[in-house]
Scaffold this active site. Structure first.
Site, PDB file in Angstrom:
ATOM      1  N   ASP A  66       0.825  -1.208   0.000  1.00 34.62           N
ATOM      2  CA  ASP A  66       0.000   0.000   0.000  1.00 34.62           C
ATOM      3  C   ASP A  66       0.862   1.262   0.000  1.00 34.62           C
ATOM      4  O   ASP A  66       0.480   2.270  -0.604  1.00 34.62           O
ATOM      5  CB  ASP A  66      -0.947  -0.003   1.199  1.00 34.62           C
ATOM      6  CG  ASP A  66      -2.077  -0.998   1.033  1.00 34.62           C
ATOM      7  OD1 ASP A  66      -2.346  -1.381  -0.121  1.00 34.62           O
ATOM      8  OD2 ASP A  66      -2.684  -1.382   2.047  1.00 34.62           O
ATOM      9  N   ALA A  67       2.001   1.217   0.660  1.00 33.14           N
ATOM     10  CA  ALA A  67       2.879   2.387   0.683  1.00 33.14           C
ATOM     11  C   ALA A  67       3.416   2.699  -0.706  1.00 33.14           C
ATOM     12  O   ALA A  67       3.525   3.869  -1.090  1.00 33.14           O
ATOM     13  CB  ALA A  67       4.031   2.167   1.650  1.00 33.14           C
TER      14      ALA A  67
END
Length: 90
Positions: A66-67
């Site tokens: 997700d980062a």
């Protein structure tokens, strides 16, 4: 080609690039999370005693996946609101 047309072309190509960055980044993140979660469930079904160890690794990798997508969105917003390519035309 006059300056106004150059600015319009840079903005148009930037818009296409932003769409590709966000669209492909979202698709890649979703596919990656889906594959990883399916492998986690498969491993948990095979060896239930390893669930706590696998769960920690899964959450770490979920955050990293997700980062990377959020970093892509940040770069897309940089090009959307503060386009450094337009500064070269002045």
């Amino acid at each position: 080609m006059d300056k106004l047309q150059l600015i319009a072309m840079v903005q148009a190509y930037t818009g296409i690039g932003i769409g590709l960055i966000i669209g492909l980044g979202a698709a890649g993140a979703c596919i990656g999370v889906g594959i990883m979660c399916s492998k986690f469930l498969e491993g948990a079904a095979r060896q239930p005693e390893l669930i706590p160890q696998l769960q920690g690794k899964v959450f770490l990798l979920l955050g990293l996946i997700d980062a990377s997508f959020i970093i892509g969105v940040g770069l897309a917003m940089l090009f959307a609101f503060g386009n450094p390519l337009l500064a070269q035309l002045k």
